[in-house]
Design a protein around this motif. Structure first.
Motif, mmCIF file in Angstrom:
data_model
loop_
_atom_site.group_PDB
_atom_site.id
_atom_site.type_symbol
_atom_site.label_atom_id
_atom_site.label_comp_id
_atom_site.label_asym_id
_atom_site.label_seq_id
_atom_site.Cartn_x
_atom_site.Cartn_y
_atom_site.Cartn_z
ATOM 1 N N PRO A 3 1.054 -1.138 0.037
ATOM 2 C CA PRO A 3 0.021 0.057 0.094
ATOM 3 C C PRO A 3 0.823 1.114 -0.080
ATOM 4 O O PRO A 3 1.909 1.194 0.655
ATOM 5 C CB PRO A 3 -0.814 -0.022 1.257
ATOM 6 N N THR A 5 1.287 5.610 0.922
ATOM 7 C CA THR A 5 0.896 6.275 1.935
ATOM 8 C C THR A 5 0.425 7.550 1.326
ATOM 9 O O THR A 5 0.687 7.814 -0.097
ATOM 10 C CB THR A 5 2.333 6.841 2.580
ATOM 11 N N PRO A 6 -0.365 8.275 2.090
ATOM 12 C CA PRO A 6 -0.935 9.357 1.444
ATOM 13 C C PRO A 6 0.041 10.330 0.758
ATOM 14 O O PRO A 6 -0.334 10.835 -0.313
ATOM 15 C CB PRO A 6 -1.530 10.369 2.444
ATOM 16 N N ILE A 9 0.994 8.630 -3.002
ATOM 17 C CA ILE A 9 -0.139 8.564 -4.106
ATOM 18 C C ILE A 9 0.007 9.550 -5.020
ATOM 19 O O ILE A 9 -0.076 9.253 -6.160
ATOM 20 C CB ILE A 9 -1.496 8.327 -3.555
ATOM 21 N N TRP A 194 -5.236 0.905 -1.171
ATOM 22 C CA TRP A 194 -4.137 1.903 -1.560
ATOM 23 C C TRP A 194 -3.108 1.213 -1.958
ATOM 24 O O TRP A 194 -1.891 1.925 -2.161
ATOM 25 C CB TRP A 194 -3.886 2.820 -0.110
ATOM 26 N N LEU A 239 -5.138 2.089 -9.137
ATOM 27 C CA LEU A 239 -5.055 2.190 -7.605
ATOM 28 C C LEU A 239 -6.246 1.910 -7.013
ATOM 29 O O LEU A 239 -7.312 2.086 -7.140
ATOM 30 C CB LEU A 239 -5.010 3.502 -7.135
ATOM 31 N N SER A 241 -8.803 1.690 -4.138
ATOM 32 C CA SER A 241 -9.140 2.598 -2.908
ATOM 33 C C SER A 241 -9.669 2.067 -1.893
ATOM 34 O O SER A 241 -9.909 0.751 -1.806
ATOM 35 C CB SER A 241 -10.004 4.004 -3.688
ATOM 36 N N ASP A 242 -10.241 2.677 -0.986
ATOM 37 C CA ASP A 242 -11.180 2.219 0.331
ATOM 38 C C ASP A 242 -12.272 1.997 -0.354
ATOM 39 O O ASP A 242 -13.236 1.430 0.698
ATOM 40 C CB ASP A 242 -10.930 2.876 1.255
#
Length: 255
Positions: A3, A5-6, A9, A194, A239, A241-242
């Protein structure tokens, strides 16, 4: 599958957009009478001019900046003095390494007017990729993707390649999981929110076996259909996503 990280991305998005822009640029400059080596040169210059590196170049000994797979070549075709001619189909596969992240995309193009069969196969390859992408769910399974691809292509009378497929991607060019073009719903590795994967079905015109060939001084192999029938492929980096997914390899408006 790692995954992001913010903070990572947006960097991944930049690498993917550059790959998509490179592919769009090559498509605009594609013509009969052009060698695949010339396409490789154009890609190299474009990517380097955008402060990035063509990821395939010297990767496990691969000698060129892009893959160019013409007609019966399924994938990993090496750019050469081969000249494109009217009626050819060519898959161009571009991966950019920018600021430590890999963006990977491919598309099958027509050289002039092609046969109706080539058009149908290519459309099926695009639609199969999109069906696979639409099956992505966070905490779903890679088998969901493969099932959707195989079901769609099979109903249209074409044949997805089973032993080559997509992969995890991000700060590493190729990582787990293997993303197949066949499978069962609810089976296979879990899709982590992510993280990024590629969805890249290779769709063949017939069920003939595929043939594997060595690339000199490289660990990479290239593949052809054994009966010279056509193959087509599309690829997006996606990607997870959640909630669902985001396709990252879309060109910028400036292209």
């Amino acid at each position: 599958m790692t995954p992001l990280t913010p903070d990572e991305i947006p960097l991944m998005r930049e690498a993917c957009v550059l790959a998509a822009d490179t592919l769009a640029y090559l498509g605009k400059n594609l013509r009969a009478g052009q060698s695949t080596e010339e396409l490789d040169r154009l890609a190299y210059e474009y990517i380097m001019d955008h402060q990035a590196v063509p990821a395939p170049l010297n990767y496990k000994g691969f000698p060129k900046s892009i893959c160019t797979s013409v007609n019966d070549c399924i994938c990993h075709g090496v750019p050469s003095s081969e000249v494109l001619k009217e009626g050819d189909v060519i898959n161009i596969d571009v991966t950019c390494l920018k600021d430590g992240f890999f963006g990977d995309t491919s598309r099958t193009f027509f050289i002039g007017e092609v046969s109706d069969r080539a058009k149908a196969l290519t459309q099926c390859a695009w639609d199969s990729m999109m069906k696979g992408i639409e099956a992505i769910r966070p905490l779903g399974h890679v088998g969901d993707i493969g099932f959707a691809i195989s079901k769609y292509a099979g109903r249209r009378g074409f044949y997805p390649v089973r032993n080559i497929g997509g992969h995890g991607i991000g700060k590493v060019f190729h990582e787990e999981p293997f993303v197949p073009s066949f499978g069962k719903k609810g089976k296979g590795e879990v899709l982590q929110p992510w993280a990024c994967i590629t969805v890249e079905p290779m769709i063949n015109e017939t069920s003939a076996p595929i043939r594997e060939f060595d690339i000199p001084n490289s660990e990479i192999k290239y593949y052809h259909t054994s009966d010279k029938s056509l193959s087509a492929q599309f690829e997006h980096t996606v990607l997870i996503s959640d909630e669902a997914y985001e396709i990252l390899t879309l060109p910028s408006t400036e292209e």
